[in-house]
Design an enzyme around this catalytic site. Structure first.
Site, mmCIF file in Angstrom:
data_model
loop_
_atom_site.group_PDB
_atom_site.id
_atom_site.type_symbol
_atom_site.label_atom_id
_atom_site.label_comp_id
_atom_site.label_asym_id
_atom_site.label_seq_id
_atom_site.Cartn_x
_atom_site.Cartn_y
_atom_site.Cartn_z
ATOM 1 N N ASP A 9 1.636 -1.068 -0.016
ATOM 2 C CA ASP A 9 0.687 -0.246 0.139
ATOM 3 C C ASP A 9 0.754 1.126 -0.263
ATOM 4 O O ASP A 9 1.975 1.182 0.516
ATOM 5 C CB ASP A 9 -0.623 -0.237 1.731
ATOM 6 C CG ASP A 9 -2.183 -1.142 1.254
ATOM 7 O OD1 ASP A 9 -1.782 -1.711 0.155
ATOM 8 O OD2 ASP A 9 -2.587 -0.942 2.052
ATOM 9 N N HIS A 164 3.722 -2.151 3.032
ATOM 10 C CA HIS A 164 3.944 -0.962 2.581
ATOM 11 C C HIS A 164 5.002 -0.965 2.340
ATOM 12 O O HIS A 164 6.292 -1.463 2.703
ATOM 13 C CB HIS A 164 3.671 0.204 3.558
ATOM 14 C CG HIS A 164 3.067 0.394 4.216
ATOM 15 N ND1 HIS A 164 2.342 -0.741 5.174
ATOM 16 C CD2 HIS A 164 1.729 1.131 3.550
ATOM 17 C CE1 HIS A 164 1.386 0.137 5.844
ATOM 18 N NE2 HIS A 164 0.417 0.627 5.075
HETATM 19 ZN ZN LIG Z 1 -2.828 3.084 3.514
#
Ligand SMILES: [Zn+2]
Length: 211
Positions: A9, A164
């Protein structure tokens, strides 16, 4: 068999996303990238094209990532989805994928995720909304998240792991090797429990929508 869908993400990031793609390529693993529209530079767009070429999926993770959509007006929330949707239209997975921004300090699933206006938009546009069931919190613990992720996904038949690009890149080779060692079946399919809206059809969304 432990099935694991990996998701990355908040990118793209010119440096980190390239490192993530390199690591996934070395391990022969395909994943999904949920991108923030306002962060897509020209170089970022090239990275997303590379990701698609290498078999990864691209999903929408709002335009600004400024907070849970349920805390915005419906008009603002729809714009957060639509603006990124337009920008990545040529690269996006089919059906299009949307991941809401989590509440709290991140990763929390609650009624702040969506509001009625953006649910309607997601339905009409045929989105699949992808939540998660494993959050190793790589943004808080960039060194230790691999151990956390291994523990959290150990008992789950079908895991959807939130990572991430910028926080996970450095230890990704290690994580992928450990999953492989455990006999993981890597998949780009998401668990039913993590897709409350599937190709525009909504199931039970009561817990993730504010009034
Ligand atoms: Zn996010």
């Amino acid at each position: 068999m432990n099935r694991v869908a990996l998701t990355f993400d908040n990118g793209p990031d010119e440096r980190a996303t390239a490192l993530v793609l390199d690591a996934l390529g070395r391990a022969d693993v395909r994943a999904t990238f949920f991108v923030v529209g306002s962060r897509i530079t020209a170089a970022g767009m090239r990275l997303l094209r590379r990701a698609v070429d290498e078999g990864h999926l691209i999903g929408n993770h709002t335009w600004s990532h400024s907070g849970p959509l349920g805390e915005m007006t419906s008009r603002e929330a729809v714009a957060e989805i639509a603006r990124t949707g337009d920008l990545i239209a040529g690269l996006a997975a089919s059906p299009p994928l949307f991941r809401p921004v989590g509440g709290g300090e991140g990763g929390v699933i609650d009624r702040r995720l969506l509001n009625t206006g953006c649910v309607e938009h997601l339905r009409v546009q045929g989105y699949t909304t992808v939540l998660w069931n494993v959050v190793p919190r790589d943004w808080i613990d960039p060194d230790g998240w691999v151990e956390t992720a291994m523990t959290l996904s150990g008992d789950i038949d079908h895991a959807c792991v939130v990572l991430h690009d910028i926080h996970a890149a450095a230890r990704l080779d290690d994580y992928l090797a450990r999953l492989r060692e455990r006999g993981t079946d890597f998949t780009q399919e998401f668990p039913a429990e993590c897709t409350p809206i599937l190709a525009g059809r909504s199931g039970d969304i009561r817990g993730i929508v504010s009034d």
